[in-house]
Enzyme design. Structure first.
Site, PDB file in Angstrom:
ATOM      1  N   SER A   1       0.834  -1.211   0.000  1.00  0.00           N
ATOM      2  CA  SER A   1       0.000   0.000   0.000  1.00  0.00           C
ATOM      3  C   SER A   1       0.865   1.256   0.000  1.00  0.00           C
ATOM      4  O   SER A   1       0.593   2.222  -0.718  1.00  0.00           O
ATOM      5  CB  SER A   1      -0.893   0.022   1.245  1.00  0.00           C
ATOM      6  OG  SER A   1      -1.831  -1.006   1.185  1.00  0.00           O
TER       7      SER A   1
ATOM      8  N   ASP B   1      -7.003  -7.808   4.840  1.00  0.00           N
ATOM      9  CA  ASP B   1      -6.182  -8.668   3.971  1.00  0.00           C
ATOM     10  C   ASP B   1      -5.626  -9.883   4.715  1.00  0.00           C
ATOM     11  O   ASP B   1      -5.127 -10.816   4.093  1.00  0.00           O
ATOM     12  CB  ASP B   1      -5.022  -7.860   3.379  1.00  0.00           C
ATOM     13  CG  ASP B   1      -5.522  -6.814   2.389  1.00  0.00           C
ATOM     14  OD1 ASP B   1      -6.642  -6.959   1.873  1.00  0.00           O
ATOM     15  OD2 ASP B   1      -4.785  -5.838   2.151  1.00  0.00           O
TER      16      ASP B   1
ATOM     17  N   LYS C   1     -12.680  -9.128  -3.258  1.00  0.00           N
ATOM     18  CA  LYS C   1     -11.219  -9.031  -3.383  1.00  0.00           C
ATOM     19  C   LYS C   1     -10.770  -9.777  -4.642  1.00  0.00           C
ATOM     20  O   LYS C   1     -11.581 -10.041  -5.521  1.00  0.00           O
ATOM     21  CB  LYS C   1     -10.563  -9.583  -2.118  1.00  0.00           C
ATOM     22  CG  LYS C   1     -10.908  -8.780  -0.868  1.00  0.00           C
ATOM     23  CD  LYS C   1     -10.318  -7.391  -0.939  1.00  0.00           C
ATOM     24  CE  LYS C   1     -10.738  -6.546   0.237  1.00  0.00           C
ATOM     25  NZ  LYS C   1     -10.302  -5.164   0.115  1.00  0.00           N
TER      26      LYS C   1
END
Ligand code: S3P
Length: 429
Positions: A22, A313, A340
């Site tokens: 990220s 996640d 996802k």
């Protein structure tokens, strides 16, 4: 690619966890929007982050790779039209954040992606961007997206779901919109965009779950990327469940919006098995080293509400952990797991059953009853459904299976964590 995994001996030693995915995406994007030179060190080797990097090259930014982990970005703060489509590959983060950036440019763009990405929902960004004045064509709210650059204006947007991708998309659009833009989150999601925008000098304010951004110019500044706690999570779980393991994971980002996994380990009664030490700040992000030790007294727990965005996640590998906990682990309010890289609820349930996990699907999560000795119940390999996090979670389960297991599609781990298997081998000494 079919991968076989057999029962592991104790995991010991020390590994350094590679860069956060990220943060890596955001570093390329924001450095490209900043004026001047920025050196990004410890950049991710995951394919998703390289999709972002290649797109910003296509958008006219000068990007040089000194080596695969050190990236130099020189920008005048502006982007240029690409005459060919921008390929986001498998990456939802690239697509959604990039859409926010491109919506307010003075040129048009097209974003495409692979088969899996093309099935993922984009309505969640199209609604707020359209409210800001964006003009975007989609195929029934899916890729390809054709973005006709427009002058945007600020909005106040209460988000229906806690999503860092949606929040970041709006904030990045707000960076270049007229007036102020405010997003209100139902629960706090990862805040790397806000932290990096602040680090690079943007005018952005956070008050509880409300974030406001004003049009700002960014100043280039070097960015060092911390390790990815979502990658470390596989090793945290492995250390807790592989008997007699004891090792250190170095350089793990511990931004509080990402540390849900550490809270769950405590809730499961295994806090003593996970020790966070040597805390420090790296380019605005908290980071630490973590010692993990095997523990045989895990208990089931409930994971719900505001927990979910802080460990979204990690839920596939948390399911593996829960199979080794006494009693029920109930995961609720995680319906977005179905959107996802795969439908992670349905696929987890189908595949973990193949190794004997007692798991039941619910509309918004799953219920696991443990503790179960894991062993293959069929000769059919576990399927990873082109989903990197499922492939790695199954591998971790394989480390404690009584008999060898096989995982199909293991090559998808390259999306976020190409070093995964080599690091397992390092701990296997
Ligand atoms: C991400 C946000 C999360 C997460 C994804 C990365 C990000 O997605 O699942 O892997 O970098 O902003 P959502 O925003 O869809 O929850």
């Amino acid at each position: 690619m079919l991968k076989t995994v057999s029962k592991s001996k104790p995991l010991t030693g020390e590994i350094t966890i590679p860069a956060d995915k990220s943060v890596s995406h955001r570093a390329v994007m924001l450095a490209s929007l900043a004026k001047g030179k920025c050196i990004i060190s410890n950049f991710s080797s995951g394919a998703d982050c390289w999709s972002t990097l290649n797109i910003f090259k296509q958008l006219g930014v000068q990007i040089n790779e000194t080596d695969k982990k050190t990236i130099e970005i020189y920008s005048d703060g502006t982007l240029k039209k690409s005459n060919t489509p921008l390929d986001a590959g498998n990456s939802g983060t690239t697509t959604r954040l990039l859409s926010g950036i491109l919506a307010g440019q003075n040129f048009d763009s097209e974003i495409i992606g692979d088969e899996s990405l093309s099935k993922r929902p984009m309505k969640r960004i199209l609604i707020p961007l359209t409210q800001m004045g964006a003009k975007i064509d989609s195929v029934d709210n899916h890729l390809p997206l054709t973005i006709y650059g427009q002058k945007l204006h600020g909005i106040v947007y209460p988000m229906p779901i806690a999503s860092a991708q949606v929040k970041s998309c709006i904030l990045l659009a707000g960076l270049n919109a007229e007036g102020q833009t405010t997003v209100i989150e139902p629960a706090q999601s990862r805040n790397h965009t806000e932290l990096m925008l602040k680090y690079l000098g943007a005018n952005i304010l956070t008050y509880n779950n409300e974030i406001t951004i004003y049009p700002s110019e960014l100043e280039a500044k070097d960015i060092k990327i911390v390790g990815d706690i979502s990658s470390a999570a596989f090793f945290i779980v492995a250390g807790l469940i592989v008997p007699d393991s004891d090792f250190v994971i170095k350089n793990v980002g511990i931004n509080p919006t990402r540390t849900g996994i550490l809270d769950i380990v405590k809730r499961m009664g295994a806090g003593a098995g996970v020790n966070v030490f040597n805390k420090r700040i790296v380019s605005g992000e908290e980071c630490a080293d973590i010692r993990v030790q095997y523990t045989d007294n895990l208990k089931g727990c409930v994971i719900e509400g505001a927990d979910i965005p802080r460990l979204i996640d990690e839920l596939p590998v948390i399911a593996v952990l829960a199979s080794q906990a006494e009693g029920e682990t109930v995961v609720k309010n995680a319906e977005d797991l179905r959107n996802k890289e795969s439908d992670r609820i349905k696929c987890l349930v189908a595949e973990l059953r193949k190794i004997g996990v007692d798991i039941e699907e619910t509309p918004d999560g799953f219920i696991i009853t443990g503790k179960t000795k894991l062993s293959p119940t069929t000769d059919i390999p576990l399927e990873s459904y082109h989903d990197h996090r499922l492939a790695m979670s199954f591998y971790i389960a394989g480390l404690i299976c009584e008999k060898e297991i096989a995982i199909n599609g293991f090559e998808w781990t390259k999306i976020s964590f190409p070093e995964f298997e080599a690091l397992v081998s390092e701990l296997n000494g």
